[in-house]
Scaffold this motif. Structure first.
Motif, mmCIF file in Angstrom:
data_model
loop_
_atom_site.group_PDB
_atom_site.id
_atom_site.type_symbol
_atom_site.label_atom_id
_atom_site.label_comp_id
_atom_site.label_asym_id
_atom_site.label_seq_id
_atom_site.Cartn_x
_atom_site.Cartn_y
_atom_site.Cartn_z
ATOM 1 N N THR A 152 25.474 -77.979 -5.548
ATOM 2 C CA THR A 152 25.070 -77.394 -6.833
ATOM 3 C C THR A 152 25.570 -78.169 -8.048
ATOM 4 O O THR A 152 25.214 -77.829 -9.177
ATOM 5 C CB THR A 152 25.590 -75.949 -6.938
ATOM 6 N N THR A 153 26.393 -79.186 -7.845
ATOM 7 C CA THR A 153 27.095 -79.822 -8.964
ATOM 8 C C THR A 153 26.152 -80.347 -10.041
ATOM 9 O O THR A 153 26.426 -80.192 -11.235
ATOM 10 C CB THR A 153 27.975 -80.982 -8.455
ATOM 11 N N PHE A 154 25.046 -80.959 -9.657
ATOM 12 C CA PHE A 154 24.148 -81.545 -10.653
ATOM 13 C C PHE A 154 23.624 -80.504 -11.630
ATOM 14 O O PHE A 154 23.363 -80.804 -12.799
ATOM 15 C CB PHE A 154 22.970 -82.227 -9.955
ATOM 16 N N TRP A 155 23.472 -79.260 -11.173
ATOM 17 C CA TRP A 155 22.935 -78.192 -12.029
ATOM 18 C C TRP A 155 23.972 -77.606 -12.990
ATOM 19 O O TRP A 155 23.605 -76.846 -13.898
ATOM 20 C CB TRP A 155 22.412 -77.046 -11.173
ATOM 21 N N MET A 156 25.244 -77.899 -12.795
ATOM 22 C CA MET A 156 26.286 -77.165 -13.511
ATOM 23 C C MET A 156 26.156 -77.207 -15.043
ATOM 24 O O MET A 156 26.243 -76.158 -15.693
ATOM 25 C CB MET A 156 27.673 -77.653 -13.071
ATOM 26 N N PRO A 157 25.945 -78.375 -15.678
ATOM 27 C CA PRO A 157 25.790 -78.358 -17.147
ATOM 28 C C PRO A 157 24.592 -77.527 -17.590
ATOM 29 O O PRO A 157 24.675 -76.761 -18.564
ATOM 30 C CB PRO A 157 25.600 -79.842 -17.492
ATOM 31 N N SER A 158 23.470 -77.659 -16.884
ATOM 32 C CA SER A 158 22.257 -76.919 -17.247
ATOM 33 C C SER A 158 22.443 -75.427 -16.999
ATOM 34 O O SER A 158 21.956 -74.598 -17.784
ATOM 35 C CB SER A 158 21.067 -77.436 -16.434
ATOM 36 N N ALA A 159 23.121 -75.079 -15.909
ATOM 37 C CA ALA A 159 23.373 -73.663 -15.607
ATOM 38 C C ALA A 159 24.293 -73.044 -16.664
ATOM 39 O O ALA A 159 24.084 -71.899 -17.085
ATOM 40 C CB ALA A 159 23.985 -73.524 -14.217
ATOM 41 N N LEU A 160 25.303 -73.788 -17.085
ATOM 42 C CA LEU A 160 26.196 -73.303 -18.134
ATOM 43 C C LEU A 160 25.423 -73.086 -19.432
ATOM 44 O O LEU A 160 25.608 -72.074 -20.121
ATOM 45 C CB LEU A 160 27.332 -74.308 -18.353
ATOM 46 N N PHE A 161 24.540 -74.021 -19.752
ATOM 47 C CA PHE A 161 23.695 -73.888 -20.943
ATOM 48 C C PHE A 161 22.790 -72.674 -20.798
ATOM 49 O O PHE A 161 22.586 -71.916 -21.760
ATOM 50 C CB PHE A 161 22.864 -75.164 -21.124
ATOM 51 N N GLY A 162 22.242 -72.480 -19.583
ATOM 52 C CA GLY A 162 21.369 -71.341 -19.334
ATOM 53 C C GLY A 162 22.097 -70.018 -19.421
ATOM 54 O O GLY A 162 21.521 -69.005 -19.843
ATOM 55 N N LYS A 163 23.371 -69.971 -19.031
ATOM 56 C CA LYS A 163 24.168 -68.746 -19.146
ATOM 57 C C LYS A 163 24.311 -68.327 -20.605
ATOM 58 O O LYS A 163 24.345 -67.134 -20.928
ATOM 59 C CB LYS A 163 25.559 -68.965 -18.539
ATOM 60 N N ILE A 164 24.394 -69.324 -21.475
ATOM 61 C CA ILE A 164 24.615 -69.045 -22.894
ATOM 62 C C ILE A 164 23.313 -68.715 -23.613
ATOM 63 O O ILE A 164 23.237 -67.773 -24.402
ATOM 64 C CB ILE A 164 25.304 -70.249 -23.577
ATOM 65 N N PHE A 165 22.260 -69.480 -23.304
ATOM 66 C CA PHE A 165 21.017 -69.371 -24.077
ATOM 67 C C PHE A 165 19.821 -68.849 -23.286
ATOM 68 O O PHE A 165 18.729 -68.726 -23.831
ATOM 69 C CB PHE A 165 20.658 -70.740 -24.674
ATOM 70 N N GLY A 166 19.997 -68.572 -21.987
ATOM 71 C CA GLY A 166 18.908 -68.015 -21.211
ATOM 72 C C GLY A 166 18.299 -69.017 -20.235
ATOM 73 O O GLY A 166 18.464 -70.231 -20.378
ATOM 74 N N VAL A 167 17.571 -68.493 -19.250
ATOM 75 C CA VAL A 167 16.995 -69.317 -18.194
ATOM 76 C C VAL A 167 16.016 -70.343 -18.746
ATOM 77 O O VAL A 167 16.008 -71.504 -18.321
ATOM 78 C CB VAL A 167 16.297 -68.432 -17.136
ATOM 79 N N SER A 169 15.910 -71.800 -21.653
ATOM 80 C CA SER A 169 16.662 -72.883 -22.292
ATOM 81 C C SER A 169 17.354 -73.747 -21.240
ATOM 82 O O SER A 169 17.458 -74.963 -21.401
ATOM 83 C CB SER A 169 17.703 -72.306 -23.256
ATOM 84 N N GLY A 170 17.809 -73.108 -20.174
ATOM 85 C CA GLY A 170 18.433 -73.857 -19.089
ATOM 86 C C GLY A 170 17.474 -74.831 -18.445
ATOM 87 O O GLY A 170 17.847 -75.961 -18.101
#
Length: 538
Positions: A152-167, A169-170
């Motif tokens: 899952t590591t490659f998704w981590m920055p995008s997932a963190l962004f998605g947690k803040i701004f929504g799926v 935006s992720g």
């Protein structure tokens, strides 16, 4: 006057290190207990910083100052921008971000990414939320918890962004993040071959083997064992660049960037750090990267004056620290999901007999490897990376992991990338020489013409898998084929409706469930390393 930018090798290395270290730091800090995760993240950040500073120094720890040293390459701004556009279009068409019809593997990627956004880390599922009768039948239970265990590591920055701004935006961030990785790969390839050439994006996108030949034979004979365009053997397969990108972008993109870093290295002291990062993105590619990384020690320009010190440089404290952190965290994490390897063992045990395995191996080499060995041999026969890549590709088929043999498809990534870069260099040099001949009104020697024809023919035939993928993706998009967006949805509540769902059989449901680890509570990772693991959605 054309505006040019000096792309310095050391600065480029630092950007790649930052790109690959950020997701690892987020994973370590987000998945592990703070007392473990924060120090581990700081160690990896420190190793990255040291590697970037040390990159400027040669094998003997002296700052590069010779006029012969390759410091970087002046690239036209237009070239860099066009590469960025090509990277974006390629990533977009491959399905990243889910804006276009995508390959079936994306039902897994989509579900994993959604769960990384919607669940707390580590991702834990509650069996009671499953409602699909087929899923419940496969699970055999409706109570208890299970953990998501995957790369899952490659998704981590995008997932963190998605947690803040929504799926939504992720998904945008994921598209941009992946585009950056592909752009770094393209620019890095140009640095590796030390040329500005349009062969860089063309070969990167279309590189593959002679898969067209077995496909033609299958169309005529309908022989048994044919599984897919590039999986024309039942036991193992090597995939094209575009197929990798359109199916497992989370693994191939970071591995390509890692390979560029290795190929641009000015010493071997960062090898351990670079290799350790690969474990975060794809454990099978880590195995395939080991011989490539070790081959760097045999490059003359990377050897210190006292050659005996090269081993000590490989085993330096920074590399050891990085390897300890990554093996000590990701190792236990991956071990939780050992059930994902549903079929494994020596490849010939999955054949009718050893003779059939040898036949399959010879066919794989003839179609995927030998043509490139022939055209590259004269120029690269003394290059350690070339020899290591060839040997690696010859040995990988010996072992099989999973029904489709994920091991052969992923462990071959590093070696195939090295071959693709060398093939790109060959074409770029060939085009440059042709330009010179045209200017001087000289004809190409007959022997050279035959070689050029063979190389060009190889490049054209190699584009077959990419062309088929593009026809499938764009054709399905234009004809309105369903995207299968709800075939899984979430591993915590698997959809897969009977009406038109791609994964509508029990066998496919079982393959879906391989990403979920039951009985995780007593494993080393979740018992001693991971944060609190009660099931919960955010």
């Amino acid at each position: 006057m054309k505006k040019e930018i000096l792309v310095r090798r050391d600065v480029f290395f630092a950007v790649c290190a930052l790109y690959l270290t950020i997701p690892v730091v987020i994973f370590l800090a987000g998945y592990l207990k703070p007392v473990i995760g924060i120090p581990a993240a700081l160690i990896m950040a420190g190793c990255a910083l040291y590697s970037c500073i040390d990159f400027c120094k040669g094998p003997d720890r002296k700052l590069s100052g010779k006029s012969s040293d390759f410091l970087g390459l002046k690239m036209p701004l237009k070239y860099l921008l066009v590469l960025a556009v090509i990277a974006f279009i390629t990533v977009f068409v491959s399905g990243v971000g889910e804006y276009i019809y995508s390959m079936v593997d994306h039902v897994f990627r989509r579900a994993i990414f959604n769960d990384l956004i919607n669940y707390k880390w580590p991702v834990i599922y509650d069996y009671s939320t499953q409602y699909n009768p087929r899923v419940i039948a496969v699970l055999g239970k409706t109570q208890g918890n299970a953990a998501l265990v995957y790369y899952t590591t490659f998704w981590m920055p995008s997932a963190l962004f998605g947690k803040i701004f929504g799926v939504a935006s992720g998904n945008v961030f994921l598209l941009i993040w992946t585009t950056i990785g592909v752009w770094l790969t393209l620019v890095g390839t140009a640095l590796c071959i030390r040329r500005i050439s349009w062969a860089v994006p063309v070969i990167f996108i279309t590189f593959s083997g002679l898969d067209a030949l077995p496909n033609i034979i299958h169309a005529v004979t309908q022989y048994d064992g044919f599984m897919a365009i590039e999986h024309w053997l039942p036991t193992f397969a090597y995939m094209s660049n575009f197929t990798q990108l359109s199916n497992v972008f989370n693994q191939c993109v970071p591995v390509w960037v890692l390979m560029v870093m290795l190929m641009l290295s000015s010493n071997v002291r960062s090898t351990g750090f670079i290799g350790s990062l690969s474990l975060a993105y794809s454990p099978w590619t880590s195995i395939g990267m080991i011989p490539i990384a070790l081959a760097l020690a045999f490059r003359k320009q990377l050897q210190p004056e006292k050659k005996g010190r090269v081993i000590l440089q490989l085993l330096n404290p920074v590399s050891i620290a990085a390897c300890i952190v990554m093996l000590g965290t990701y190792g236990p994490y991956y071990m939780v999901g050992t059930s994902a390897s549903d079929e494994s063992g020596l490849a010939w045990t999955f054949c009718k007999n050893f003779g059939e395995f040898i036949l399959f191996w010879i066919l794989l080499m003839i179609i995927e490897v030998v043509p490139f060995v022939i055209v590259l041999w004269k120029k690269q026969k003394k290059e350690p990376l070339f020899i290591a890549s060839f040997i690696t590709l010859a040995v990988i088929p010996v072992y099989k992991i999973s029904y489709f043999n994920d091991f052969s498809m992923r462990a071959s990534l590093p070696a195939l990338f090295v071959i693709s870069v060398m093939f790109t260099e060959l074409l770029a040099e060939m085009f440059a020489e042709d330009k010179q001949r045209i200017r001087k009104a000289k004809r190409r020697p007959k022997k050279e013409s035959v070689k050029c024809f063979f190389v060009l023919a190889l490049a054209v035939v190699c584009a077959f898998p990419c062309a088929v993928d593009l026809i499938l993706i764009l054709g399905s998009e234009f004809t309105g084929e369903p995207h299968y967006e709800n075939d899984i949805g979430s591993f915590g509540r698997i959809e897969g409706e009977e009406k038109g769902g791609y994964y509508s059989t029990e066998a496919y449901t079982e393959s879906v469930m391989l990403r979920i680890a039951d009985g995780y509570e007593d494993t080393i990772f979740f018992k001693y390393l991971a944060r609190s693991t009660e099931s919960r959605q955010e």
